[in-house]
Design an enzyme around this catalytic site. Structure first.
Site, PDB file in Angstrom:
ATOM      1  N   GLY A  31       0.817  -1.210   0.000  1.00 23.80           N
ATOM      2  CA  GLY A  31       0.000   0.000   0.000  1.00 23.80           C
ATOM      3  C   GLY A  31       0.850   1.259   0.000  1.00 23.80           C
ATOM      4  O   GLY A  31       2.036   1.223  -0.322  1.00 23.80           O
ATOM      5  N   HIS A  37       4.303   1.604  -8.061  1.00 20.88           N
ATOM      6  CA  HIS A  37       3.301   0.536  -7.982  1.00 20.88           C
ATOM      7  C   HIS A  37       2.371   0.587  -9.198  1.00 20.88           C
ATOM      8  O   HIS A  37       2.043  -0.450  -9.788  1.00 20.88           O
ATOM      9  CB  HIS A  37       2.426   0.711  -6.734  1.00 20.88           C
ATOM     10  N   GLN A  61       7.950  -9.434   7.731  1.00 19.35           N
ATOM     11  CA  GLN A  61       9.163  -8.931   7.080  1.00 19.35           C
ATOM     12  C   GLN A  61       9.738  -7.682   7.752  1.00 19.35           C
ATOM     13  O   GLN A  61      10.694  -7.094   7.245  1.00 19.35           O
ATOM     14  CB  GLN A  61       8.909  -8.690   5.589  1.00 19.35           C
ATOM     15  N   LYS A 149      13.294  -2.005  -8.369  1.00 19.62           N
ATOM     16  CA  LYS A 149      13.807  -1.188  -7.263  1.00 19.62           C
ATOM     17  C   LYS A 149      14.238  -2.067  -6.092  1.00 19.62           C
ATOM     18  O   LYS A 149      15.245  -1.817  -5.454  1.00 19.62           O
ATOM     19  CB  LYS A 149      12.727  -0.212  -6.809  1.00 19.62           C
ATOM     20  N   ARG A 187       8.311   5.015   1.548  1.00 23.18           N
ATOM     21  CA  ARG A 187       9.045   5.576   2.692  1.00 23.18           C
ATOM     22  C   ARG A 187       9.603   6.964   2.413  1.00 23.18           C
ATOM     23  O   ARG A 187      10.074   7.625   3.347  1.00 23.18           O
ATOM     24  CB  ARG A 187      10.167   4.626   3.124  1.00 23.18           C
TER      25      ARG A 187
HETATM   26  P1  AMP Z   1       6.088  -2.352  -1.684  1.00 21.44           P
HETATM   27  O1  AMP Z   1       4.699  -1.799  -1.548  1.00 21.44           O
HETATM   28  O2  AMP Z   1       7.155  -1.405  -1.296  1.00 21.44           O
HETATM   29  O3  AMP Z   1       6.212  -3.709  -1.028  1.00 21.44           O
HETATM   30  O4  AMP Z   1       6.325  -2.628  -3.232  1.00 21.44           O
HETATM   31  C1  AMP Z   1       5.443  -3.419  -3.987  1.00 21.44           C
HETATM   32  C2  AMP Z   1       6.045  -3.651  -5.343  1.00 21.44           C
HETATM   33  O5  AMP Z   1       6.253  -2.412  -6.005  1.00 21.44           O
HETATM   34  C3  AMP Z   1       7.411  -4.356  -5.278  1.00 21.44           C
HETATM   35  O6  AMP Z   1       7.507  -5.295  -6.337  1.00 21.44           O
HETATM   36  C4  AMP Z   1       8.361  -3.202  -5.487  1.00 21.44           C
HETATM   37  O7  AMP Z   1       9.601  -3.589  -6.046  1.00 21.44           O
HETATM   38  C5  AMP Z   1       7.587  -2.341  -6.461  1.00 21.44           C
HETATM   39  N1  AMP Z   1       8.085  -0.959  -6.420  1.00 21.44           N
HETATM   40  C6  AMP Z   1       8.246  -0.171  -5.331  1.00 21.44           C
HETATM   41  N2  AMP Z   1       8.784   1.008  -5.680  1.00 21.44           N
HETATM   42  C7  AMP Z   1       8.975   0.968  -7.020  1.00 21.44           C
HETATM   43  C8  AMP Z   1       9.505   1.879  -7.975  1.00 21.44           C
HETATM   44  N3  AMP Z   1       9.958   3.084  -7.637  1.00 21.44           N
HETATM   45  N4  AMP Z   1       9.548   1.496  -9.271  1.00 21.44           N
HETATM   46  C9  AMP Z   1       9.109   0.268  -9.642  1.00 21.44           C
HETATM   47  N5  AMP Z   1       8.584  -0.621  -8.791  1.00 21.44           N
HETATM   48  C10 AMP Z   1       8.522  -0.292  -7.496  1.00 21.44           C
END
Ligand code: AMP
Length: 306
Positions: A31, A37, A61, A149, A187
């Protein structure tokens, strides 16, 4: 967009779609959605009949001193963004529902978590692989969309999917950045204006150092790590690590050659930023001039039939 909270209801919904012959693209998230995303959702939308996303801030995690409680949870905004992007089903379980009392199973990928973030966030990737294995069973997608990323995460999940013969293709998508180069991250919301102004230095330091590796000027991993540290010295960010490793199996390559990933993490105020760039080092000194930073060092897109 339909929102489902119970794993059983989710599985029933995706099985109904599969019976109708629909292909499913899946985007797992925690989220606090941003363009990174949303880029994954668009990719999924483009190649699949239906798009499934999940929002789950996975307690497994997070380390005991990490930001589980503080992690942003702008639910209404996230729902609106997903609906706008044409998400068909959102799986948003409560932690107690997804990990009921007595939950005792872990899915572990060994070895690949010894370096980079894994060396500093003990148990983090164990939490990631466990939750993603469970999400894949619950959402039964044809394709899983991940962001580059989180490079180590993508490599580890590809390994898990291959090792367990999970019938899903992994699609790793490019990092989406702000105009000044900062990799988008939920973040980043923790940054003060001064910290935000400094934050693009991390990507800059990685890119400049990658240029030196690609040109053959830097030939040893330690030199690369020192070069990143030097570029960030004296700023408001505190480097946690900088490492250059073989792109696919995250092993040490010394002297540097072939497809690599240069990755780093740095603390900046309340935030911990991570970033990485692909780089190809010359195979031999004579070929140094022909080398260049190459986007081909990213994890591959794998296809597996169901
Ligand atoms: P998270 O919500 O941080 O767990 O991320 C969910 C998904 O979005 C994961 O596969 C991340 O690698 C991807 N993601 C997060 N930030 C980016 C970004 N800046 N560019 C591309 N994908 C991203």
């Amino acid at each position: 967009m339909k929102i489902l909270r119970s794993p059983a209801a989710m599985l029933e919904a995706v099985q109904a779609l599969r019976h109708k012959g629909k292909t499913i693209g899946f985007v797992p998230t925690m989220g606090a959605l941003h363009e990174g995303h949303l880029s994954l959702l668009r990719k999924a939308r483009g190649r699949n009949d239906r798009v499934v996303a999940s929002i789950f801030v996975n307690p497994l995690q997070f380390g005991p001193r990490e930001d589980l409680a503080a992690y942003p949870r702008p639910k209404a905004r996230d729902h609106a963004l997903l609906a706008e992007e044409g998400c068909d089903l959102l799986f948003e379980p409560a932690a107690e529902r997804f990990y009921p009392v007595g939950f005792a199973t872990r899915v572990e990928v060994q070895g690949l978590d010894q370096r980079l973030c894994g060396a500093f966030r003990k148990g983090h990737f164990l939490g990631v692989t466990t939750v993603v294995a469970k999400l894949l069973v619950t959402c039964a997608p044809d394709r899983l969309y991940l962001g580059r990323k989180d490079y180590q995460q993508a490599v580890i999940l590809e390994r898990m999917i291959e090792d367990l013969n999970l019938p899903v293709d992994v699609v790793v998508c490019p990092t989406v950045r702000e105009k000044d180069g900062l990799a988008m991250s939920s973040r980043n919301a923790y940054l003060t204006p001064e910290e935000r102004a400094w934050a693009p230095n991390l990507y800059r330091a990685l890119r400049e150092t990658a240029g030196e590796i690609a040109s053959g000027r830097i030939r040893r991993p330690q030199q690369a790590e020192e070069a990143v540290a030097r570029r960030l010295q004296g700023g408001s960010g505190r480097l946690q690590y900088a490492e250059v490793l073989q792109a696919r199996d995250l092993s040490v390559v010394d002297p540097l050659r072939g497809p690599l990933v240069l990755a780093a993490a740095c603390f900046l105020g309340r935030a911990r930023l991570i970033d990485n760039v692909p780089v190809r080092a010359p195979e031999a000194p004579a070929r140094a001039a022909a080398s260049r930073v190459s986007a081909k060092a990213s994890p591959s897109i794998k296809r597996k039939g169901r």
